[in-house]
Motif scaffolding. Structure first.
Motif, short mmCIF file in Angstrom:
data_model
loop_
_atom_site.label_atom_id
_atom_site.label_comp_id
_atom_site.label_asym_id
_atom_site.label_seq_id
_atom_site.Cartn_x
_atom_site.Cartn_y
_atom_site.Cartn_z
N LEU A 183 0.84 -1.20 0.00
CA LEU A 183 0.00 0.00 0.00
C LEU A 183 0.88 1.25 0.00
CD1 LEU A 183 -3.00 0.01 -0.07
CD2 LEU A 183 -3.04 0.41 2.37
N LEU A 185 -9.94 -21.57 -13.10
CA LEU A 185 -10.45 -21.70 -11.74
C LEU A 185 -11.48 -22.83 -11.66
CD1 LEU A 185 -10.90 -18.04 -10.51
CD2 LEU A 185 -9.38 -19.77 -9.59
N PHE A 234 -13.37 -22.93 -1.04
CA PHE A 234 -13.26 -21.53 -0.61
C PHE A 234 -12.13 -20.82 -1.35
CE2 PHE A 234 -10.49 -19.01 2.21
CZ PHE A 234 -11.22 -17.83 2.21
N LEU A 235 -11.01 -21.53 -1.53
CA LEU A 235 -9.83 -20.97 -2.18
C LEU A 235 -10.19 -20.46 -3.58
CD1 LEU A 235 -6.90 -20.85 -1.26
CD2 LEU A 235 -6.46 -22.86 -2.63
N VAL A 236 -10.94 -21.28 -4.33
CA VAL A 236 -11.31 -20.90 -5.69
C VAL A 236 -12.18 -19.64 -5.67
CG1 VAL A 236 -12.65 -21.60 -7.68
CG2 VAL A 236 -11.08 -23.21 -6.62
N LEU A 263 -6.43 -10.68 0.36
CA LEU A 263 -7.42 -11.70 -0.02
C LEU A 263 -6.79 -13.07 -0.15
CD1 LEU A 263 -9.88 -10.18 -2.63
CD2 LEU A 263 -10.46 -11.46 -0.59
N VAL A 264 -5.66 -13.15 -0.87
CA VAL A 264 -5.09 -14.47 -1.17
C VAL A 264 -4.21 -14.95 -0.02
CG1 VAL A 264 -3.60 -15.76 -2.72
CG2 VAL A 264 -5.25 -14.15 -3.65
N LEU A 279 -11.30 -11.78 -5.83
CA LEU A 279 -10.22 -10.87 -6.17
C LEU A 279 -10.48 -10.19 -7.52
CD1 LEU A 279 -7.37 -10.06 -5.28
CD2 LEU A 279 -6.55 -11.90 -6.70
N LEU A 335 -17.99 -20.08 -13.05
CA LEU A 335 -17.64 -20.66 -11.75
C LEU A 335 -18.87 -21.20 -11.04
CD1 LEU A 335 -14.85 -18.29 -10.57
CD2 LEU A 335 -14.72 -20.75 -10.79
N GLY A 389 -6.26 -14.20 3.53
CA GLY A 389 -7.55 -14.88 3.51
C GLY A 389 -7.45 -16.35 3.19
N ALA A 390 -6.71 -16.68 2.12
CA ALA A 390 -6.73 -18.07 1.65
C ALA A 390 -5.57 -18.90 2.19
CB ALA A 390 -6.72 -18.07 0.12
N THR A 436 -5.68 -19.49 5.90
CA THR A 436 -6.80 -20.39 6.22
C THR A 436 -6.44 -21.82 5.89
OG1 THR A 436 -8.23 -18.58 5.58
CG2 THR A 436 -9.27 -20.70 5.89
N ILE A 437 -5.86 -22.02 4.69
CA ILE A 437 -5.50 -23.38 4.25
C ILE A 437 -4.50 -23.98 5.22
CG2 ILE A 437 -4.18 -24.59 2.47
CD1 ILE A 437 -6.88 -24.23 1.49
N GLU A 479 -2.14 -0.54 -4.85
CA GLU A 479 -3.38 -0.86 -4.14
C GLU A 479 -3.87 -2.27 -4.45
OE1 GLU A 479 -5.77 2.52 -5.31
OE2 GLU A 479 -6.62 2.53 -3.30
N PHE A 480 -3.81 -2.61 -5.74
CA PHE A 480 -4.36 -3.91 -6.13
C PHE A 480 -3.55 -5.05 -5.52
CE2 PHE A 480 -5.25 -7.37 -9.19
CZ PHE A 480 -6.63 -7.41 -9.02
N TYR A 530 -13.24 -7.74 -7.38
CA TYR A 530 -12.85 -6.47 -6.74
C TYR A 530 -12.50 -5.44 -7.79
CZ TYR A 530 -9.53 -3.43 -4.22
OH TYR A 530 -8.81 -2.39 -3.72
N VAL A 556 -6.31 0.24 -8.81
CA VAL A 556 -7.30 -0.83 -9.01
C VAL A 556 -8.13 -0.56 -10.26
CG1 VAL A 556 -9.19 -2.08 -7.98
CG2 VAL A 556 -7.39 -1.17 -6.54
N ASP A 589 -12.32 -17.43 -3.41
CA ASP A 589 -11.53 -16.31 -2.90
C ASP A 589 -10.81 -15.61 -4.05
OD1 ASP A 589 -10.72 -15.04 -0.39
OD2 ASP A 589 -8.70 -15.58 -1.07
N VAL A 637 -4.67 -8.10 -3.27
CA VAL A 637 -4.32 -9.50 -3.54
C VAL A 637 -3.69 -10.12 -2.31
CG1 VAL A 637 -2.79 -10.98 -4.88
CG2 VAL A 637 -4.01 -9.15 -6.01
#
Lengths: 181, 118
Positions: free
Chosen positions: A47, A164, B67-69, A60-61, B75, B102, A64-65, A68-69, A52-53, B78, A142, B71, A57
Motif C-alpha cells: 500500500l 479456476l 473456498f480458495l477458488v 485476499l489471497v 479478487l 464458476l 484470507g486463503a 486459512t488453508i 493498491e491492487f 474487486y 485498481v 476467494d 491480492v
C-alpha cells in the motif's frame, strides 16, 4: 522523517516481529496466526508503494486463503503426533556443541546470503534513484487494472475463470476419490 | 492516494485502543477468583470429555479448497466492481460470464454432495 517513512518502519516492524514469532512460537497454530499478521504487514508495504491492487491480492489471497488453508492443514493433522525425537546416541552428543553452533549459524548464513542477494539486486536495479513516482505506475491503481482487464485482456480474464473452474472440479474429483478409498 | 488511507489507520487505531481499554478496565473491575470448574472448557454445561484439540475429519479440507477458488474469484470481482460504473455494459456481461462459469463448478460441487456437512 516524513509520514510515509514512519509508516513504513511501523509496518515493517510489525511484519518482522510477526515473522520472528512464526518460527519461535511453541504452538504451531499460533505460528500460523502470526504468519497471517506478517502477511498483513506486507500488504501495508504494498500500500505504501501505491500498489493498491497488490495490497488487495495480498490480503485476499495470502491472509484470507493461504493462512486459512495452513490453519486447516494444522487442524486436520494430529499435532500431538509431532514429537521431539529420542535422546541422540553418544557420538552425536559428543559433537553437540559443534552441532548447536552450526544450528544457529546455518540460518544466519542463509539469511545473510538472502539479504546480500536482495541488496545486490537493489543496487543493480537503480531503484534507489527512483524518488518520483514513474508515469507508468499511474495506471496501476485498481481502476487502471480493472479497465485493462475488461478491455485489452478480456479473453485471458474469461480463461482465468475456466482455469479456476478446472481447479475446483479437479479438487472435488481428487478429494472424492480419497474419500472412496 | 495514501492520504485516503488515513481513515483506515484511524479505524485500526480506534479498534485496537477500544479493545485494549475494555480489557484493561475489565481487569481492574472484575473479581479474580478462578477454580478448576470455572477454568474448564464450556461444553453446554456438561463436563468436557477428552482434549479440546481433536483432529478434524479430512473431509472438511474440501471446504477450504472450494473456498480458495471463490476467494480468487472475489479478487477479480474487486477490480470489476471498481470500474463497473464507467466501463458500462460490456464489462457487466464479461463479469457475469466469469461468475456464471464458476457457478457451474458450484453446482457440480453441490450435486456431488461435496457441500454436505457431515
Amino acid at each position: 522523517m516524513n509520514t510515509t517513512l514512519l509508516a513504513f518502519f511501523i509496518v515493517a516492524f510489525i511484519s518482522l516481529v510477526a515473522a520472528w514469532r512464526v518460527i519461535t512460537d511453541p504452538s504451531i497454530l499460533h505460528a500460523g496466526l502470526w504468519m497471517g499478521l506478517s502477511f498483513v504487514g506486507v500488504a501495508g508495504i504494498f500500500l505504501l508503494l501505491e500498489a493498491e491492487f497488490l495490497a488487495g491480492v495480498q490480503v485476499l489471497v495470502y491472509v484470507g486463503a493461504i493462512t486459512t488453508i495452513i490453519l486447516f492443514g494444522i487442524m486436520l493433522s494430529d499435532v500431538g503426533e509431532v514429537r521431539v525425537g529420542p535422546e541422540p546416541p553418544g557420538w552425536v552428543q559428543a559433537g553437540a556443541a559443534w552441532h548447536r553452533g552450526l544450528r544457529h549459524a546455518f540460518p544466519l548464513l542463509v539469511a545473510a546470503g538472502f539479504a546480500g542477494t536482495m541488496l545486490g539486486l537493489y543496487t543493480q536495479s537503480g531503484w534507489g534513484q527512483l524518488r518520483e513516482r514513474p508515469l507508468e505506475l499511474a495506471g496501476l491503481s485498481v481502476g487502471g487494472i480493472g479497465r485493462e482487464l475488461f478491455s485489452t485482456f478480456a479473453l485471458p480474464f474469461e480463461i482465468a475463470s475456466l482455469v479456476l473452474l478446472a481447479a475446483l472440479l479437479g479438487a472435488i474429483v481428487l478429494a472424492m476419490r480419497e474419500e472412496e478409498r | 492516494m495514501l492520504a485516503a488511507y488515513t481513515d483506515v489507520v484511524t479505524f485500526l487505531l480506534v479498534a485496537v485502543l477500544f479493545i485494549a481499554a475494555s480489557l484493561f478496565l475489565g481487569g481492574l473491575l472484575r473479581p479474580h477468583h478462578p477454580y478448576p470448574e470455572k477454568l474448564s472448557p464450556y461444553e453446554c454445561g456438561k463436563a468436557p470429555i477428552g482434549s479440546g484439540q481433536v483432529r478434524f475429519k479430512v473431509r472438511y479440507y474440501i471446504f477450504a479448497l472450494v473456498f480458495l477458488v471463490f476467494d480468487v474469484e472475489a479478487l477479480f470481482l474487486y477490480a470489476w466492481a471498481v470500474i463497473l460504473r464507467q466501463a458500462g455494459w460490456p464489462a457487466l456481461w464479461e463479469g457475469i460470464a466469469f461468475v456464471a462459469l464458476l457457478f457451474v463448478g458450484l453446482i457440480y460441487a453441490w450435486r456431488k454432495k461435496v457441500l454436505k456437512w457431515v
